[in-house]
Design an enzyme around this catalytic site. Structure first.
Site, PDB file in Angstrom:
ATOM      1  N   TYR A   1      40.503  20.956  33.926  1.00 34.10           N
ATOM      2  CA  TYR A   1      39.054  20.833  34.098  1.00 34.10           C
ATOM      3  C   TYR A   1      38.558  21.890  35.088  1.00 34.10           C
ATOM      4  CZ  TYR A   1      34.617  18.672  35.560  1.00 34.10           C
ATOM      5  OH  TYR A   1      33.299  18.432  35.874  1.00 34.10           O
TER       6      TYR A   1
ATOM      7  N   ALA B   1      39.898  24.743  35.796  1.00 32.78           N
ATOM      8  CA  ALA B   1      39.989  26.061  35.170  1.00 32.78           C
ATOM      9  C   ALA B   1      38.804  26.308  34.245  1.00 32.78           C
ATOM     10  CB  ALA B   1      41.302  26.177  34.399  1.00 32.78           C
TER      11      ALA B   1
END
Length: 256
Positions: free
Chosen positions: A160, A162
């Site tokens: 998430y 990233a």
């Protein structure tokens, strides 16, 4: 004079719902998107209409690029030219845990919705904005709702993080491209906000805020984010673009 027109994705509940309503109260006609029609989306459309704004129910999957284009065409036909895009739709991780255990499926899901869909909807909306003559009296903007996790790492939700970091950079790139056209682009990063998505962990969020994680010792509400987005969309922060706006009670302020 016609009213400005906003598309808000992921508007069925939580932050997206609050944004759609606040934009309607701020003078916008609103296309409200969610995955499916009925229920939450229908209720929202009724509430938007009650403000005096024109509301359009626009169910589609933001990660379907063909559906994006069809949706933008429908907005132009039914409401008029788009002036504001709010990319709010997003997904969380399929399961919190060790980054060493993240599945390809969860990673791809976060990237597909939180980054790829956002990039191409920015692209499609920008092309539509540029296709119409510029009216200096009417602000035009793209506002991407990312997350404090675009900046702050959280190992249990690494995929998430990233995807939100990617979305934050996408915002900067479009700000660079669209600046000469007078189109503002922003990255709004909510922190600990009480929403249906955070409901399973909201008690721990409240405790962490009270324990000093945030400078304001409480969690935020969707309406807090909505007020910031409406301020940006109505150019109440003039001569700004490309900025990260942290709606996090001071959580990301470096401290020692």
């Amino acid at each position: 004079m016609s009213r400005p027109v906003a598309l808000v994705t992921g508007a069925g509940r939580g932050i997206g719902r609050a944004i759609a309503l606040e934009l309607a109260r701020s003078g916008f006609d609103v296309a409200a998107n969610d995955l499916a029609t009925g229920g939450e989306l229908d209720t929202l459309v009724t509430e938007i209409s009650a403000t005096g704004a024109v509301a359009l129910s626009l169910p589609f999957d933001v990660s379907d690029l063909a559906a994006q284009d069809a949706a933008l065409s429908r907005i132009e036909f039914e409401l008029g030219p788009l002036t504001t895009l709010v990319n709010n739709a997003g997904v969380g991780v399929m399961q919190r845990g060790d980054p060493l255990d993240v599945s390809e499926k969860s990673y791809d899901r976060c990237m597909k919705v939180n980054a790829k869909a956002l990039f191409f909807l920015c692209q499609a909306a920008a092309k539509r904005l540029l296709a119409h003559p510029r009216d200096p009296s009417r602000p035009r903007s793209i506002i991407n709702v990312t997350s404090s996790n675009a900046t702050a790492a959280s190992a249990p939700r690494s995929e998430y993080c990233a995807s939100k970091a990617a979305a934050s950079m996408i915002s900067k790139c479009f700000a660079v491209r669209l600046g000469t056209e007078g189109i503002a682009v922003y990255d709004v990063q909510p922190g600990l906000i009480e929403t249906p998505m955070t409901a399973p962990v909201i008690d721990s969020y409240r405790q962490r805020a009270a324990d000093g994680l945030c400078l304001f010792p409480w969690v935020g509400q969707p309406e807090d984010v909505a007020g910031v987005v409406a301020s940006l969309a109505t150019n109440r922060l003039p001569y700004t673009t490309g900025h990260v706006i942290s709606v996090d009670g001071g959580m990301l302020l470096p401290r020692f």
